[in-house]
Design a protein around this motif. Structure first.
Motif, PDB file in Angstrom:
ATOM      1  N   GLY A 174       0.769  -1.234   0.000  1.00 14.43           N
ATOM      2  CA  GLY A 174       0.000   0.000   0.000  1.00 14.43           C
ATOM      3  C   GLY A 174       0.796   1.277   0.000  1.00 14.43           C
ATOM      4  O   GLY A 174       0.222   2.368   0.130  1.00 14.43           O
ATOM      5  N   GLY A 175       2.117   1.192  -0.131  1.00 12.42           N
ATOM      6  CA  GLY A 175       2.935   2.398  -0.196  1.00 12.42           C
ATOM      7  C   GLY A 175       2.989   3.158   1.117  1.00 12.42           C
ATOM      8  O   GLY A 175       2.642   2.637   2.182  1.00 12.42           O
ATOM      9  N   PHE A 176       3.433   4.409   1.043  1.00 15.85           N
ATOM     10  CA  PHE A 176       3.522   5.251   2.235  1.00 15.85           C
ATOM     11  C   PHE A 176       2.131   5.739   2.633  1.00 15.85           C
ATOM     12  O   PHE A 176       1.446   6.377   1.838  1.00 15.85           O
ATOM     13  CB  PHE A 176       4.426   6.461   1.987  1.00 15.85           C
ATOM     14  CG  PHE A 176       5.890   6.139   2.013  1.00 15.85           C
ATOM     15  CD1 PHE A 176       6.571   6.053   3.217  1.00 15.85           C
ATOM     16  CD2 PHE A 176       6.582   5.909   0.840  1.00 15.85           C
ATOM     17  CE1 PHE A 176       7.932   5.753   3.253  1.00 15.85           C
ATOM     18  CE2 PHE A 176       7.938   5.598   0.852  1.00 15.85           C
ATOM     19  CZ  PHE A 176       8.614   5.521   2.064  1.00 15.85           C
ATOM     20  N   PRO A 177       1.712   5.464   3.854  1.00 23.80           N
ATOM     21  CA  PRO A 177       0.385   5.921   4.287  1.00 23.80           C
ATOM     22  C   PRO A 177       0.426   7.384   4.730  1.00 23.80           C
ATOM     23  O   PRO A 177       1.490   7.920   5.042  1.00 23.80           O
ATOM     24  CB  PRO A 177       0.079   5.008   5.481  1.00 23.80           C
ATOM     25  CG  PRO A 177       1.432   4.731   6.071  1.00 23.80           C
ATOM     26  CD  PRO A 177       2.375   4.651   4.896  1.00 23.80           C
ATOM     27  N   ASN A 178      -0.731   7.999   4.783  1.00 25.64           N
ATOM     28  CA  ASN A 178      -0.840   9.389   5.230  1.00 25.64           C
ATOM     29  C   ASN A 178      -1.050   9.411   6.738  1.00 25.64           C
ATOM     30  O   ASN A 178      -2.131   9.704   7.237  1.00 25.64           O
ATOM     31  CB  ASN A 178      -2.002  10.085   4.513  1.00 25.64           C
ATOM     32  CG  ASN A 178      -2.063  11.569   4.838  1.00 25.64           C
ATOM     33  OD1 ASN A 178      -1.116  12.139   5.395  1.00 25.64           O
ATOM     34  ND2 ASN A 178      -3.180  12.201   4.509  1.00 25.64           N
ATOM     35  N   VAL A 179       0.014   9.060   7.469  1.00 24.76           N
ATOM     36  CA  VAL A 179      -0.008   9.060   8.931  1.00 24.76           C
ATOM     37  C   VAL A 179       1.304   9.658   9.425  1.00 24.76           C
ATOM     38  O   VAL A 179       2.288   9.720   8.676  1.00 24.76           O
ATOM     39  CB  VAL A 179      -0.175   7.631   9.498  1.00 24.76           C
ATOM     40  CG1 VAL A 179      -1.511   7.035   9.075  1.00 24.76           C
ATOM     41  CG2 VAL A 179       0.992   6.738   9.102  1.00 24.76           C
ATOM     42  N   PRO A 180       1.362  10.112  10.680  1.00 22.05           N
ATOM     43  CA  PRO A 180       2.633  10.573  11.237  1.00 22.05           C
ATOM     44  C   PRO A 180       3.672   9.446  11.223  1.00 22.05           C
ATOM     45  O   PRO A 180       3.333   8.275  11.352  1.00 22.05           O
ATOM     46  CB  PRO A 180       2.261  10.969  12.668  1.00 22.05           C
ATOM     47  CG  PRO A 180       0.798  11.276  12.619  1.00 22.05           C
ATOM     48  CD  PRO A 180       0.238  10.308  11.620  1.00 22.05           C
ATOM     49  N   ASN A 181       4.946   9.814  11.085  1.00 23.45           N
ATOM     50  CA  ASN A 181       6.022   8.819  10.971  1.00 23.45           C
ATOM     51  C   ASN A 181       5.685   7.783   9.904  1.00 23.45           C
ATOM     52  O   ASN A 181       5.721   6.575  10.127  1.00 23.45           O
ATOM     53  CB  ASN A 181       6.282   8.150  12.319  1.00 23.45           C
ATOM     54  CG  ASN A 181       7.221   8.956  13.192  1.00 23.45           C
ATOM     55  OD1 ASN A 181       7.631  10.060  12.835  1.00 23.45           O
ATOM     56  ND2 ASN A 181       7.548   8.431  14.347  1.00 23.45           N
ATOM     57  N   GLU A 182       5.381   8.296   8.734  1.00 22.71           N
ATOM     58  CA  GLU A 182       4.949   7.436   7.631  1.00 22.71           C
ATOM     59  C   GLU A 182       6.011   6.424   7.232  1.00 22.71           C
ATOM     60  O   GLU A 182       5.681   5.319   6.774  1.00 22.71           O
ATOM     61  CB  GLU A 182       4.553   8.297   6.427  1.00 22.71           C
ATOM     62  CG  GLU A 182       5.690   8.792   5.554  1.00 22.71           C
ATOM     63  CD  GLU A 182       6.659   9.734   6.249  1.00 22.71           C
ATOM     64  OE1 GLU A 182       7.830   9.793   5.842  1.00 22.71           O
ATOM     65  OE2 GLU A 182       6.241  10.424   7.201  1.00 22.71           O
ATOM     66  N   ASP A 183       7.299   6.759   7.423  1.00 22.57           N
ATOM     67  CA  ASP A 183       8.339   5.807   7.043  1.00 22.57           C
ATOM     68  C   ASP A 183       8.392   4.617   7.996  1.00 22.57           C
ATOM     69  O   ASP A 183       8.617   3.478   7.577  1.00 22.57           O
ATOM     70  CB  ASP A 183       9.703   6.491   6.922  1.00 22.57           C
ATOM     71  CG  ASP A 183      10.070   7.337   8.115  1.00 22.57           C
ATOM     72  OD1 ASP A 183       9.269   7.444   9.075  1.00 22.57           O
ATOM     73  OD2 ASP A 183      11.178   7.912   8.106  1.00 22.57           O
ATOM     74  N   THR A 184       8.153   4.859   9.298  1.00 27.26           N
ATOM     75  CA  THR A 184       8.079   3.752  10.247  1.00 27.26           C
ATOM     76  C   THR A 184       6.877   2.868   9.933  1.00 27.26           C
ATOM     77  O   THR A 184       6.980   1.635   9.923  1.00 27.26           O
ATOM     78  CB  THR A 184       7.971   4.277  11.689  1.00 27.26           C
ATOM     79  OG1 THR A 184       9.136   5.041  12.001  1.00 27.26           O
ATOM     80  CG2 THR A 184       7.850   3.128  12.682  1.00 27.26           C
ATOM     81  N   ALA A 185       5.726   3.495   9.668  1.00 27.10           N
ATOM     82  CA  ALA A 185       4.523   2.731   9.340  1.00 27.10           C
ATOM     83  C   ALA A 185       4.744   1.883   8.085  1.00 27.10           C
ATOM     84  O   ALA A 185       4.394   0.695   8.054  1.00 27.10           O
ATOM     85  CB  ALA A 185       3.347   3.678   9.141  1.00 27.10           C
ATOM     86  N   PHE A 186       5.332   2.479   7.059  1.00 24.60           N
ATOM     87  CA  PHE A 186       5.599   1.750   5.821  1.00 24.60           C
ATOM     88  C   PHE A 186       6.589   0.615   6.055  1.00 24.60           C
ATOM     89  O   PHE A 186       6.387  -0.516   5.583  1.00 24.60           O
ATOM     90  CB  PHE A 186       6.128   2.704   4.758  1.00 24.60           C
ATOM     91  CG  PHE A 186       6.637   2.016   3.528  1.00 24.60           C
ATOM     92  CD1 PHE A 186       5.756   1.412   2.648  1.00 24.60           C
ATOM     93  CD2 PHE A 186       7.999   1.954   3.261  1.00 24.60           C
ATOM     94  CE1 PHE A 186       6.226   0.751   1.509  1.00 24.60           C
ATOM     95  CE2 PHE A 186       8.472   1.310   2.131  1.00 24.60           C
ATOM     96  CZ  PHE A 186       7.580   0.700   1.249  1.00 24.60           C
ATOM     97  N   SER A 187       7.667   0.889   6.787  1.00 24.33           N
ATOM     98  CA  SER A 187       8.698  -0.121   7.027  1.00 24.33           C
ATOM     99  C   SER A 187       8.136  -1.328   7.763  1.00 24.33           C
ATOM    100  O   SER A 187       8.477  -2.477   7.465  1.00 24.33           O
ATOM    101  CB  SER A 187       9.847   0.488   7.841  1.00 24.33           C
ATOM    102  OG  SER A 187      10.482   1.529   7.141  1.00 24.33           O
ATOM    103  N   ARG A 188       7.278  -1.067   8.746  1.00 26.16           N
ATOM    104  CA  ARG A 188       6.698  -2.172   9.515  1.00 26.16           C
ATOM    105  C   ARG A 188       5.775  -3.023   8.640  1.00 26.16           C
ATOM    106  O   ARG A 188       5.802  -4.249   8.711  1.00 26.16           O
ATOM    107  CB  ARG A 188       5.957  -1.622  10.732  1.00 26.16           C
ATOM    108  CG  ARG A 188       6.886  -1.044  11.789  1.00 26.16           C
ATOM    109  CD  ARG A 188       6.106  -0.393  12.921  1.00 26.16           C
ATOM    110  NE  ARG A 188       5.308  -1.363  13.644  1.00 26.16           N
ATOM    111  CZ  ARG A 188       5.766  -2.145  14.621  1.00 26.16           C
ATOM    112  NH1 ARG A 188       7.031  -2.077  14.982  1.00 26.16           N
ATOM    113  NH2 ARG A 188       4.969  -2.998  15.250  1.00 26.16           N
TER     114      ARG A 188
END
Length: 235
Positions: A174-188
């Motif tokens: 789903g790519g980078f989400p529109n949430v704070p710390n998007e890179d952590t969310a994406f990486s997880r």
């Protein structure tokens, strides 16, 4: 904002063959730094074809004028945030691999060739690498955290300023989400489904300007608050 609502300028790398990699550079009022970033990407020593996409979030300081000096495609959005900017750049990317680099980050000449060699040799779909954070000495703590803690996590964090990922895997989670710390969310999300890693043969340099402006404590508070918001958003 969807791709159909954006403004796109230029045709990155002219008449070249389909790119192996697409560099996505989000930027908003980055006139002080973006020249160094685009020059470093333009100076890559590689036989691989690549393109560069600058996603402008409504800059008013000459960022766009500087970007136009380089062989890049410029995509303008409404400045909705860093996550949507990365995602929008990926929408316009044609490369098999996506290289997300921030507008205050510079890559070494071997970046693309070494990263491609690493992901192939290790059989991973996503990677980051060693970094050097410029600025005050206290920025070295952040540098050490990224270099020595992030890679050892069960689900390694691939910082948004230096994230190299296969397009199919990026799309799958789903790519980078529109949430704070998007890179952590994406990486997880990526790490739950695929293997990722850190390439020891590559070094990028990124600005420690936030630490210079608000201090290390201020930066830790800022990212801690964002990460709490990310968890509340269930990412």
């Amino acid at each position: 904002m969807s791709a159909s609502e954006t403004t796109v300028e230029g045709d990155s790398r002219g008449e070249s063959a389909d790119p192996v990699a697409s560099f996505v550079v989000p930027a908003r009022n980055e006139a002080e730094y973006i020249r160094g970033t685009l020059s470093s990407i333009g100076g890559l020593d590689t036989a691989y074809e690549y393109e560069v996409i600058v996603v402008d979030g409504g800059s008013t300081d000459g960022t766009i004028d500087i970007a136009r000096e380089y062989d890049v495609r410029i995509v303008s959005d409404d400045g909705a945030g860093i996550g949507p900017a990365r995602a929008l750049g990926a929408e316009h990317a044609a490369g098999e691999w996506l290289a997300f680099v921030d507008a205050d980050t510079q890559v070494r000449a071997n970046y693309l060739t070494a990263m491609l060699g690493f992901v192939e040799a290790e059989g991973v779909v996503g990677a980051s690498s060693a970094c050097r954070i410029t600025g005050p000495y206290r920025a070295k703590l952040m540098e050490a955290t990224i270099n020595h803690v992030f890679p050892r996590l069960e689900l390694p964090i691939l910082p948004g300023f230096n994230c190299f990922v296969h397009r199919a895997a990026y799309d799958d989670v789903g790519g980078f989400p529109n949430v704070p710390n998007e890179d952590t969310a994406f990486s997880r999300r990526l790490g739950r489904s695929y293997d990722t890693g850190y390439c020891p043969r590559v070094l990028v340099e990124s600005s420690g300007r936030r630490i210079a402006d608000v201090g290390l404590t201020g930066v830790l508070w800022h990212y801690g608050r964002l990460d709490l918001e990310r968890v509340r958003a269930e990412y």
